[in-house]
Scaffold this active site. Sequence first.
Site, PDB file in Angstrom:
ATOM      1  CD  GLU C  46      -0.215  -1.371   3.122  1.00 18.28           C
ATOM      2  OE1 GLU C  46      -0.061  -2.332   2.340  1.00 18.28           O
ATOM      3  OE2 GLU C  46      -0.218  -1.496   4.371  1.00 18.28           O
ATOM      4  CG  ASN C  47       5.104   1.066   0.427  1.00 16.42           C
ATOM      5  OD1 ASN C  47       4.585  -0.018   0.187  1.00 16.42           O
ATOM      6  ND2 ASN C  47       6.394   1.286   0.277  1.00 16.42           N
TER       7      ASN C  47
END
Lengths: 233, 233, 217, 217
Positions: C46-47
């Site tokens: 998700e980064n």
Amino acid sequence: MILKKVNSVQDALKGVKNDMTLMLGGFGLSGIPENAIAELVSMEVKGLTCISNNAGVDDFGLGLLLQKRQIKKMVSSYVGENDEFERQMLSGELDVELIPQGTLAERCRAAQAGFPAIYTPAGYGTEVAEGKETREFDGKMYVLEHAFKADFAFVKAWKGDAAGNLVFKGTARNFNPCMCGAAKITIAEVEELVPVGELDPNQIHMPGIFVQRIFEGEKYEKRIEQRTVRTRE
Amino acid sequence: MILKKVNSVQDALKGVKNDMTLMLGGFGLSGIPENAIAELVSMEVKGLTCISNNAGVDDFGLGLLLQKRQIKKMVSSYVGENDEFERQMLSGELDVELIPQGTLAERCRAAQAGFPAIYTPAGYGTEVAEGKETREFDGKMYVLEHAFKADFAFVKAWKGDAAGNLVFKGTARNFNPCMCGAAKITIAEVEELVPVGELDPNQIHMPGIFVQRIFEGEKYEKRIEQRTVRTRE
Amino acid sequence: MLDKNGIAKRIAKEVQDGYYVNLGIGIPTLVANYVREDIEVEFQSENGVLGMGPFPFEGEEDADIINAGKQTITTLPGASFFDSATSFAMIRGQHVDLTILGAMEVSENGDIANWKIPGRMVKGMGGAMDLVASAENIIVAMMHTNKKGESKILKQCSLPLTGVGCVKKIVTNLAVLEVTQNGFKLLERAPGVSVEDIQKATEGTLIVEGNIPEMAV
Amino acid sequence: MLDKNGIAKRIAKEVQDGYYVNLGIGIPTLVANYVREDIEVEFQSENGVLGMGPFPFEGEEDADIINAGKQTITTLPGASFFDSATSFAMIRGQHVDLTILGAMEVSENGDIANWKIPGRMVKGMGGAMDLVASAENIIVAMMHTNKKGESKILKQCSLPLTGVGCVKKIVTNLAVLEVTQNGFKLLERAPGVSVEDIQKATEGTLIVEGNIPEMAV
């Protein structure tokens, strides 16, 4: 072309004052505005509210501002890498608002794009939604979350030009594009300021209109938090 | 890596049926999914609802579908370049919903990004807002607009790979990225399908996760609507 | 009884061809090591990366290429980088097919708690609240009991929630459980673990129907 | 009295150093030709380009590089391309400093109508509704009267609105007007046009205070 280049981090941070609300890009220690943070320490501005996904580690990133007690409140999604942070939070010295990571990203984008609020499913039914308006759409529940209001946004890019155009690298991109133009003034620092016209107009991640000031950072440590490797067989 | 490549426009359009709702990228005739439109004509699917910023011209773009009476309803922001369109609309043969261009873009993005609805200031106080919920935030009025629900999205990119990654060129980008992943199935056509790994991961405009099928278009006319030039002095 | 790698190995069997998968920190990260080689899967972090590969060779670490656990990683051909808003568009928009994450507690109705122990541990939810509120398909990887031997599979969560009614399946060191309307349905036993062992370690309603097979790991 | 180029020339004086400007179709497009050369200005077009330059030389047109009027254009150094959502983020987020657009009617409270004549002409609003709902600084470029000689500067618009209470300034072939709480304040007369001429051509309340200067174009 409208020129955004300033010659030093000092010039870039003019106008930053006590008790302001700042946005700071980065995920963990990746893609953080290192030079702006160092200058905030030098300036000794206090009472800051910082909107940033993480709070750095004890001796780097936003941890440097925490050590000097310059931060009054943090708005973050994950703060698990910083002992001093935990100490200040549990002792009540530091006000902390923890919010879901996607909500953080989108509250930035809402501010950037002129949306007053968004409906997100994240946090529904949890303490994050307490006191907030909720609403059903198509049988699913959503929480109303408002756009951030910030005075300055500090972002870090890989390359940039004097027109304020930015290109990020790898996962150091993260929240940086979302914060461009999401505060009254956006200050971009870059590893390399290239001549205007060198960046392909088709490959600019954030157009210069979202940036008010840009400068080349003096140096970047780019510290790695978890150095994980495999050995060659 | 998850492979999205199909070998023909016929394979790409499998499952498109009468009375479906389609999204189609492009602004004017720039960046339109030419091959998909040609195939929709061949398939003779009827009763379509088309979400697309424009409606093509009489003999190109969506105009081709209008001529064959395949479109039941258009959702667009500007339709001023198409006489047949105007005729069908004024005669009541064609249902038309005109909405602000930014609202169109963001209703696509809402569908893509899992937002049920957005608040936009566009159209407040006009007939576009009639019957819609309005709301004040910070002294300004906004209209609640819902995410689109579509069966297929047709987008056109410059380059792409079998993983579904897309790179657009110039202003042919427009609505195409916003529509990727905004329908149940997204079909991308590209001018050039390059080997996986050739596109710089840092310079991909839309990651392949938003695309279900991809193919290289057989040919592109890329017609210019307003050929404006200056003469060399 | 399974160790952490055993749990990861069992969960890897749930990963299907063509899945985009988000792996949480801890046991879930290990799942990538056990996914069948004959299927195509892409890992999202998700980064801001899709198409994650293994850790880099020593000396090839890049501070600008990390996963959500802040570990240095590599990317595979076909990978892409993107900003946080786009990343959560993938998650919230349900383009990610499977989410595997850890938990401190799970309740019978599928509630999950994994981000806060009031007054003691407050790391934050990171992307977990977005993931569990959005994903159709969530598998929890966890130990069945805590260090004191208390069950983490509960009638009701006691800790602040991460999400409500979202967990579909749980794989622990003892069992594979499905969250149903009536309680935790026991699907499989870990090798050498009896139904009675599982019953003892489960505070929430455990549904045992017929013969419960031992899992093949 | 001004012609279309004269109107564009007068509006160009309103463009200040450091402005990002969105130009509508028609007269507004001409404004780019008259902006002072000693100031820095960038033109945005809502179809996804910032830093527009002049039309291309013959033979250098590119179907993939157009403006919102679908005209082939070029870009200047420092330009960028982006998608429609980002483009309207610039507009809605008030990053664009000045919007110049045409109108069929403007009313004394700043309402504007420019997208539809019911039953006769329905081209659509394009980006105009987003622009007028968002911009702090909107200048309308228009002829003072229609082809039948009827005033387009009205007490109230008769056509479907594009936006409410948003227009700040109007430049016509006859005058420069400011929209105030009490009506249209006459700021300047076009060369050779009297206050009386303007009064006759204006249906809305015209405020005339003191000596009205002739505009310097």
